[in-house]
Motif scaffolding. Structure first.
Motif: not given
Lengths: 453, 306
Positions: A34, A41-42, A255, A44, A47, A37-38, A1, A51, A226-229, A3
Motif C-alpha cells: 500500500r 500515485f504521488e 516532477a 503521478d 492508476f 502504491r501511494l 514530493m 495496479k 503530466t498527471g493521471q491523464v 510524502v
C-alpha cells in the motif's frame, strides 16, 4: 514530493513493527504494498499502471526473497526499483533513418508540451550526428507558432520550411518533403499544432498528414509534469496514429515524472529523449534506470557522478594534488576549484540528486549554504592581482582596502576570508603530510575524498 | 448571461471531468452493499486517480469516515452527497473576483512554468476586462522564448488592446517599468504583465521574477494587485509544488487553471486549495476568446457532482 521522499522511511517503519516476529505475513506485505502504491500515485504514475505493477511486485514479495531477508524494507525497495527499471525498458535514443532520404519525423502532442522547442533541439542534436535537417512549421493555429520555429531555426542556422498559416498542414508537410528532396535535406522534422487527444477533427488532420508523408518516426512529446491523464493521452495518440517513440520534456524540473512510466507501460513505446533545459542543446538520451530511481525518490546518483566526471578535469585534479602535497595551494587554485564546482550547477541541485536527503535535511542544508557567500568569495579573489593570489602574505592594509572596494565587500569580510583560507591550507598540509607518511610506511594510501584520484 | 446558461457551459466544459470522476464514484456506490474498509480504500483510489493527490484524498476519506460514524450512515448511496459537501467545504463558498481596486491603475502579473498557457490566458483576460468596459494594456514580459512577443501582440490585436514591448532578450523588469509608465500616461485601468515560462526549480529565474515584482512595487504602491499563477489542469502533483514555490517567490494571489476542457481530472483544484489555500480565480474551459471565466467554487462543486 514530501510524502514521496519518505517511501524508504515508511517501508522501514512498516517492517520495523514486525521485527522479532520472525516471519512476514501476507497482511504485512499488503501494508507495505500500500505504501508503494501511494508513493507511485504521488509520483503521478497512472492508476492502471500501478495496479498491474503492484501484482508483479506482490508475487516477488511473497516469494522467499523478502521473507528471508534481514532488511525486508530495503528488499522491497530493491524489488520495486528492479521492476520499475525493467518496465522502463532499455536505452533507445535512436531515430529510424530512412534508407532513401529524406527521413521524416513528425512531432505530436498536447498544447504546451514543448513540441516547437523540441523540434529545434532535435534538429540541433541530429545535425551534430551528421544529418542535414529541415524544420517544418506545421502549427498553423497557435498565434506566432510559425514565427517561433523560424526564430529557433535562425538561432541554430537550420532552414525552416513554412507556407504561412493560411494553408492546411497536410499541404505544408507535402511541400516540405518536396523542398527537402530538391535541396539536399536528408531529415525533415515536422512541428504540428498542439491538440487535445479528444479533439477528433484535429486528430484526423494528423492522420491525413501521416497518410500524405508517411513519416518514419512519429514522436509523442509529453510534459514530464503530466498527471493521471498521461495514460489517456498516450493511449489515444498511439491508437489513432501509431506512435514510434516518446520525448519527455521539462525533466529539469522537480516532477517525479511518473507519467513516463505510464506511457511506457501503456504504449510499449520507448522514451527516446528527454528535454533537460531551456537551451537548444538541452536534449539528452533518456536513461530508464535513472528514471526509476527518480520516481522512487532515491536520488539521481548516476547523473551526479557523470556530471562530476564531466565537470572535473582529471589532469587539473592531478596537478592540484601535487600542489597540495607540496603545500603550494594558492588562492588561484582555490578559485579554480570553486569554478569547477560551479560547473556542476547550483549546489542545491547537486544536493537534490543525492539519495537519502529528505525535505528536512534539504532545508537545513539550504540554510547553511549561501550561494551568495560563494559569489562574494569569488569576487574577493578576482579583485586581487595575480601576485596577491599566489602570495597572500603581501596583502597589507591598503591592498585589502582596494580588494574590498573592488569586490563590493567590506575589509572585515576580506580579512575573514583570508583567515579561513589560511586555516584550510594548514589543514590540507596536515592531510597531505599524513598521506606522505602513510605511503612511506607502506600503509594503504589515504586519499583526499574531495579531490578524487 | 444568466446563471443557468453559465452553469450549462461550465458543465459542458467539465463533462470529461465529471464523467471520469463522478461516474466512478457512482459505480462504486451502487456496487457496494456495505460500507467497509475496502470501500474507503477504493474511494481513496478514485480520488487519487482524479489527481486530487494522496494527502488530500486521505484527508477527504478520513472526514467521510468520521461523518459515516457520526451520522450512522449505512446506505452507500448517501455518501455521494456527503462527499460533495466535504469537497465544497475545502473549495469554499465564495465566488472569486479579481482585485481591480488599484488607483489609478491595477496591475496583474501572470506567472507559471513553460507551456501552461500564460499568453493565451492573458489574451482571454484582456478580452474579458475590455468587454466589462475597462481600458487594458498588456506588457510583453516574456522576452526569452522565441516569438513570445509576437504571440502576445496577436492576442492584443484580437482583443483590441495596446501591447507594450521591448526586443527579444530585453530585461523583463525594464519592460514592466516602461509598461507601468505607459499605462499611467494612457490612463489605463488595468495593466497585465506577461512573463516568460520558468520552471520553479530555477533559482536565478525566480530571482528575475522577484525583480519584476520589486520594480512594480516601487512604481505603484500596493501593486501588483494580482499575481496570477497559471496552472495546466493536466499537470499532476507537481502543480502543488509549483504553487508553493511561485507563491514564495512572486506572492501569488490566485490561480488560473487552464485546459480544463480536455483533462479528465479537475482534482488538482481541490488538492491545491486544501494544501496551500491559494484560491483558484480563473478557469479556462475552451479554446475560444470567451472561454475564460471566474471560478465559482460552489458552481464548480455542483457541476462536478451533478
Amino acid at each position: 514530493m514530501a510524502v514521496f521522499e519518505g517511501l524508504a522511511e515508511k517501508l522501514q517503519n512498516t517492517f520495523k513493527k514486525l521485527r522479532g516476529k520472525g516471519k512476514l505475513t501476507e497482511a504485512d506485505i499488503k501494508e507495505a504494498l500500500r505504501e508503494v502504491r501511494l508513493a507511485l500515485f504521488e509520483a503521478d504514475v497512472s492508476f492502471k499502471v500501478v495496479k498491474s505493477f503492484e501484482n508483479k511486485i506482490k508475487e516477488r514479495c511473497m516469494g522467499r526473497e523478502i521473507l528471508e531477508s534481514l532488511t525486508p524494507g530495503q528488499q522491497v525497495i530493491k524489488i520495486v526499483n528492479d521492476e520499475l527499471t525493467e518496465l522502463m525498458g532499455g536505452t533507445q535514443s535512436k531515430i529510424t533513418i530512412a534508407s532513401k532520404p529524406p527521413t521524416v519525423v513528425m512531432l505530436v502532442g498536447l498544447q504546451g508540451a514543448g513540441k516547437t522547442t523540441t523540434a529545434g533541439k532535435l534538429a540541433n542534436l541530429l545535425r551534430k550526428q551528421g544529418r542535414r535537417p529541415l524544420l517544418v512549421a506545421g502549427d498553423v493555429y497557435r498565434p506566432a507558432a510559425i514565427k517561433q520555429l523560424q526564430v529557433l531555426g535562425q538561432q541554430l542556422d537550420i532552414p525552416v520550411f513554412s507556407m504561412g498559416d493560411g494553408i492546411s498542414p497536410v499541404a505544408i508537410a507535402k511541400g516540405a518533403i518536396e523542398y527537402a528532396q530538391s535541396n539536399g535535406r536528408d531529415l525533415v522534422i515536422i512541428d504540428t499544432a498542439g491538440r487535445l487527444h479528444i479533439n477528433e477533427e484535429l486528430m484526423d488532420e494528423l492522420k491525413n498528414i501521416k497518410a500524405e508523408v508517411k513519416p518514419h518516426e512519429i514522436l509523442l512529446v509529453v510534459d514530464a509534469m503530466t498527471g493521471q491523464v498521461a495514460v489517456e493521452v498516450a493511449e489515444t495518440f498511439n491508437n489513432q496514429l501509431g506512435v514510434d517513440g516518446v520525448i519527455l520534456t521539462k525533466l529539469d524540473g522537480d516532477a517525479r515524472g511518473g507519467a513516463a512510466l505510464s506511457i511506457k507501460a501503456i504504449t510499449g513505446r520507448p522514451i527516446k529523449f528527454a528535454g533537460m533545459g531551456e537551451k537548444l542543446d538541452a536534449l539528452e538520451p533518456f536513461y530508464p534506470d535513472r528514471m526509476a530511481s527518480r520516481i522512487l525518490g532515491m536520488g539521481d546518483v548516476l547523473s551526479l557522478i557523470e556530471k562530476a566526471q564531466a565537470s572535473f578535469d582529471a589532469e587539473q585534479a592531478q596537478k592540484l594534488q601535487t600542489k597540495l602535497r607540496n603545500a603550494e595551494f594558492t588562492l588561484e587554485d582555490f578559485l579554480d576549484q570553486m569554478q569547477q564546482m560551479k560547473k556542476m550547477g547550483p549546489l542545491e541541485s547537486i544536493l537534490e540528486m543525492l539519495p537519502g536527503i529528505g525535505n528536512k535535511q534539504m532545508k537545513e542544508f539550504k540554510e547553511q549554504i549561501d550561494e551568495k557567500e560563494i559569489a562574494r568569495t569569488e569576487a574577493i579573489i578576482k579583485s586581487m592581482t595575480p601576485e596577491e593570489r599566489r602570495n597572500p602574505a603581501i596583502l597589507n592594509g591598503s591592498r585589502k582596502k582596494r580588494i574590498a572596494r573592488g569586490s563590493g565587500t567590506k575589509i572585515q569580510e576580506v580579512n575573514r576570508f583570508l583567515k579561513q583560507f589560511e586555516q584550510t591550507r594548514a589543514m590540507m598540509k596536515q592531510f597531505a603530510g599524513m598521506e606522505k607518511k602513510m605511503k612511506k610506511t607502506g600503509g594503504k594510501g589515504f586519499k583526499l575524498p574531495f579531490f578524487g584520484k | 448571461m444568466g446563471f443557468f446558461s453559465k452553469l450549462k457551459d461550465l458543465k459542458e466544459g467539465l463533462t470529461k471531468t465529471r464523467k471520469q470522476f463522478v461516474e466512478k464514484i457512482e459505480n462504486l456506490v451502487s456496487f457496494t452493499k456495505q460500507i467497509d474498509e475496502d470501500f474507503f480504500e477504493e474511494l481513496e483510489e478514485i480520488l487519487i486517480q482524479g489527481d486530487v493527490g494522496v494527502n488530500t484524498s486521505m484527508e477527504l476519506v478520513e472526514k467521510l469516515r468520521a461523518q459515516v460514524k457520526a451520522r450512522k450512515i449505512e446506505d452507500p448511496a448517501e455518501l455521494k452527497a456527503v462527499l460533495k459537501e466535504l469537497v465544497r467545504e475545502i473549495l469554499g463558498e465564495e465566488t472569486e473576483s479579481l482585485n481591480l481596486t488599484g488607483q489609478p491603475l491595477s496591475i496583474f502579473v501572470v506567472v507559471g512554468v513553460n507551456g501552461v498557457g500564460k499568453t493565451t490566458t492573458i489574451g482571454k483576460l484582456a478580452h474579458k476586462l475590455k468587454a466589462e468596459g475597462k481600458k487594458v494594456i498588456l506588457a510583453a514580459g516574456d522576452t526569452f522564448r522565441a516569438a513570445a512577443i509576437d504571440q502576445l501582440e496577436i492576442w492584443g490585436n484580437r482583443a483590441g488592446v495596446d501591447v507594450i514591448k521591448h526586443n527579444e532578450g530585453a530585461d523583463p523588469a525594464a519592460v514592466a517599468f516602461d509598461a507601468v509608465q505607459a499605462a499611467r500616461a494612457r490612463k489605463a485601468d488595468c495593466l497585465i504583465i506577461d512573463t516568460a515560462g520558468r520552471l520553479h526549480t530555477k533559482t536565478n529565474l525566480m530571482e528575475e521574477l522577484k525583480k519584476v515584482r520589486r520594480v512594480i512595487e516601487r512604481e505603484i504602491p500596493g501593486a501588483p494587485h494580482e499575481v496570477l499563477l497559471v496552472l495546466d489542469a493536466t499537470t499532476g502533483q507537481n502543480a502543488v509544488q509549483q504553487a508553493k514555490i511561485f507563491g514564495q517567490a512572486a506572492g501569488v494571489t490566485g490561480i488560473a487553471l487552464t485546459k480544463l476542457d480536455g483533462t479528465a481530472k479537475g482534482g488538482v483544484v481541490i488538492s491545491i486549495k486544501a494544501e496551500l489555500d491559494v484560491p483558484v480565480k480563473l478557469i479556462g474551459i475552451g479554446e475560444g476568446m470567451e472561454d475564460l471565466r471566474l471560478f465559482d467554487a460552489r458552481e464548480y462543486a455542483e457541476a462536478l457532482f451533478e
